[in-house]
Design an enzyme around this catalytic site. Structure first.
Site, short mmCIF file in Angstrom:
data_model
loop_
_atom_site.label_atom_id
_atom_site.label_comp_id
_atom_site.label_asym_id
_atom_site.label_seq_id
_atom_site.Cartn_x
_atom_site.Cartn_y
_atom_site.Cartn_z
N CYS A 113 32.04 -60.20 5.54
CA CYS A 113 33.33 -60.03 4.86
C CYS A 113 34.49 -59.83 5.84
CB CYS A 113 33.26 -58.85 3.90
SG CYS A 113 31.91 -58.98 2.75
N HIS A 253 40.26 -56.39 2.00
CA HIS A 253 39.12 -57.18 1.52
C HIS A 253 38.82 -56.72 0.09
CE1 HIS A 253 35.29 -58.93 0.91
NE2 HIS A 253 34.59 -57.82 1.10
N ASN A 283 34.12 -60.34 -5.20
CA ASN A 283 34.06 -60.25 -3.74
C ASN A 283 33.69 -61.63 -3.18
OD1 ASN A 283 33.28 -59.85 -1.09
ND2 ASN A 283 32.11 -57.98 -1.49
O1 UT7 Z 1 31.72 -56.80 0.80
C1 UT7 Z 1 31.61 -55.80 1.73
C2 UT7 Z 1 30.42 -54.98 1.65
N1 UT7 Z 1 30.06 -54.56 0.32
C3 UT7 Z 1 30.67 -53.52 -0.28
O2 UT7 Z 1 31.64 -52.98 0.21
C4 UT7 Z 1 30.05 -53.05 -1.56
C5 UT7 Z 1 30.00 -51.56 -1.56
N2 UT7 Z 1 29.30 -51.02 -2.70
C6 UT7 Z 1 29.78 -51.02 -3.95
O3 UT7 Z 1 30.81 -51.63 -4.24
C7 UT7 Z 1 29.07 -50.19 -4.99
O4 UT7 Z 1 28.10 -49.39 -4.33
C8 UT7 Z 1 28.37 -51.01 -6.09
C9 UT7 Z 1 29.42 -51.61 -7.01
C10 UT7 Z 1 27.54 -52.13 -5.48
C11 UT7 Z 1 27.47 -50.11 -6.92
O5 UT7 Z 1 28.20 -49.02 -7.45
P1 UT7 Z 1 27.67 -47.52 -7.27
O6 UT7 Z 1 28.62 -46.66 -7.96
O7 UT7 Z 1 27.45 -47.29 -5.81
O8 UT7 Z 1 26.32 -47.56 -8.07
P2 UT7 Z 1 24.84 -47.18 -7.59
O9 UT7 Z 1 24.30 -48.26 -6.73
O10 UT7 Z 1 24.81 -45.78 -7.09
O11 UT7 Z 1 24.07 -47.24 -8.98
C12 UT7 Z 1 24.34 -46.31 -10.04
C13 UT7 Z 1 23.50 -46.67 -11.24
C14 UT7 Z 1 22.01 -46.84 -10.91
O12 UT7 Z 1 21.27 -46.36 -12.00
P3 UT7 Z 1 20.62 -44.87 -11.96
O13 UT7 Z 1 19.70 -44.87 -10.75
O14 UT7 Z 1 21.78 -43.93 -11.81
O15 UT7 Z 1 19.91 -44.80 -13.25
C15 UT7 Z 1 21.85 -48.33 -10.83
O16 UT7 Z 1 20.55 -48.75 -11.11
O17 UT7 Z 1 23.92 -47.92 -11.79
C16 UT7 Z 1 22.79 -48.79 -11.91
N3 UT7 Z 1 23.26 -50.17 -11.71
C17 UT7 Z 1 23.76 -50.91 -12.71
N4 UT7 Z 1 23.93 -50.66 -14.01
C18 UT7 Z 1 24.48 -51.64 -14.77
C19 UT7 Z 1 23.32 -50.88 -10.56
N5 UT7 Z 1 23.85 -52.08 -10.80
C20 UT7 Z 1 24.12 -52.13 -12.12
C21 UT7 Z 1 24.68 -53.12 -12.96
N6 UT7 Z 1 24.85 -52.83 -14.26
N7 UT7 Z 1 25.08 -54.32 -12.49
#
Ligand code: UT7
Length: 326
Positions: A113, A253, A283
């Site tokens: 990115c 970004h 993204n």
């Molecule tokens: O491009 C440059 C590099 N990339 C980034 O900068 C991305 C950085 N990361 C992020 O933007 C965020 O971490 C995400 C958007 C990818 C995820 O958001 P988060 O708030 O960090 O969520 P998480 O991974 O901690 O997941 C929270 C919950 C989990 O469930 P439990 O364990 O709390 O029951 C996941 O399984 O959300 C669940 N989950 C989803 N639920 C519905 C993960 N993906 C999804 C989904 N829909 N698509």
């Protein structure tokens, strides 16, 4: 030493729109979750026939036309991408062929990115040293082709698109003031595509284990991204003796609205001074900054003499920034 200057911009996104509700039908997710956690509402998806150089070509044509030059005037093409047409040759070579930029050399940059800002860093050095006079710098991705559409933790985030700029020597103090690139290979495991290279060459096994798709530890990446980008933005302004209040526009970004908001808060920038379009495109990795820059230019969000800050973070890990006097 003279500066290099972005004399024109261009951008292209594929026609097909995939909304959050489309994704609800594919994986266990919801519009509410995606909107709250990322800010993304829809993204563009390349057609079966479109490869990354096709998107790059459309964006480059616009940048070339807006610069009032011809493809033959370009002496270097750098394409930042992690989803090139083929492992080799470079997507820059495919783009060169499509444009008929017969007087250029071309190569790709892989910095995920942060790729566009890495390419801008290299190009800025090339122009300032006098090695090149007119560089086409492109960020282009078809991430949809390397996304695991069964993995809800990644497939809701990414999108396809391309952005391009033409960089030339500046006649005055307008142009790229400074660029900063960084990486930390110790954290490579946070985002990667494990299959298809020399570590895990393509095999039935790599296909079965879905190794040819992007893997991301989203939450860990998120935490490092917030901390790193806040520091990077502050440091980029500090080394140039600029106050955040002197900034006209921050072009981050487009990964996650919460990451963007955190950087804006740290700089005490009102959101009117932050270009956000991830709700429309998701993204798009290396393409996100040049697409957003083009949007800023064509919607008159930047005027001559404005200070603008660009910053990005991605797999590698890599992160980068650029301060520009427009
Ligand atoms: O491009 C440059 C590099 N990339 C980034 O900068 C991305 C950085 N990361 C992020 O933007 C965020 O971490 C995400 C958007 C990818 C995820 O958001 P988060 O708030 O960090 O969520 P998480 O991974 O901690 O997941 C929270 C919950 C989990 O469930 P439990 O364990 O709390 O029951 C996941 O399984 O959300 C669940 N989950 C989803 N639920 C519905 C993960 N993906 C999804 C989904 N829909 N698509």
């Amino acid at each position: 030493m003279k500066r290099s200057r972005i004399v024109s911009t261009g951008a292209y996104v594929p026609e097909t729109i995939m909304s959050n509700s489309d994704l609800e039908k594919m994986v266990d997710t919801s519009d509410e979750w995606i909107t709250e956690r990322t800010g993304i509402k829809e993204r563009r998806i390349a057609s079966k026939e479109q490869a990354t150089s096709d998107l790059a070509y459309e964006a480059s044509k616009i940048a070339i036309e807006r610069a009032g030059i011809t493809p033959e005037d370009i002496d270097l093409i750098i394409v930042a991408t992690i989803s090139g047409d083929m492992p080799f040759p470079s997507t820059a070579c495919f783009l060169q062929e499509k444009l008929g930029a017969v007087n250029a050399a071309g190569f790709d940059v892989n910095a995920t990115c942060s790729g566009f800002l890495y390419a801008l860093h290299i190009s800025n050095g090339m122009i300032k040293s006098g090695l090149h006079k007119r560089i086409l710098v492109v960020g282009a991705e078809t991430l949809s082709k390397i996304t695991d559409w069964e993995d809800r933790t990644t497939c809701v985030i990414f999108g396809d698109g391309a952005g391009a700029v033409i960089l030339e020597p500046s006649e005055n103090d307008r142009g790229v003031i400074s660029t900063h690139i960084n990486s930390d290979g110790r954290l490579w495991e946070l985002i990667n595509l494990p299959g298809g290279g020399s570590r895990n060459p393509a095999s039935d096994e790599t296909i079965k284990n879905r190794l040819h798709y992007i893997k991301m530890k989203g939450n860990e990446t998120f935490k490092v991204a917030v901390r790193t980008l806040e520091d990077l933005a502050v440091r980029t302004l500090e080394v140039n003796n600029l106050n955040p209040s002197q900034l006209s526009l921050l072009i981050p970004h487009q990964a996650n609205m919460r990451i963007i908001q955190a950087t804006a808060d740290r700089l005490k920038l009102p959101m009117e001074k932050v270009l956000v379009n991830l709700q429309l495109y998701g993204n798009t990795s290396a393409a996100s900054i040049p697409i957003a820059l083009h949007e800023a230019v064509i919607s008159d969000k930047i005027k001559e003499g404005d200070y603008i800050l660009l910053e990005a973070f991605g797999g590698g890990l890599t992160w980068a920034s650029a301060l520009i006097k427009w």
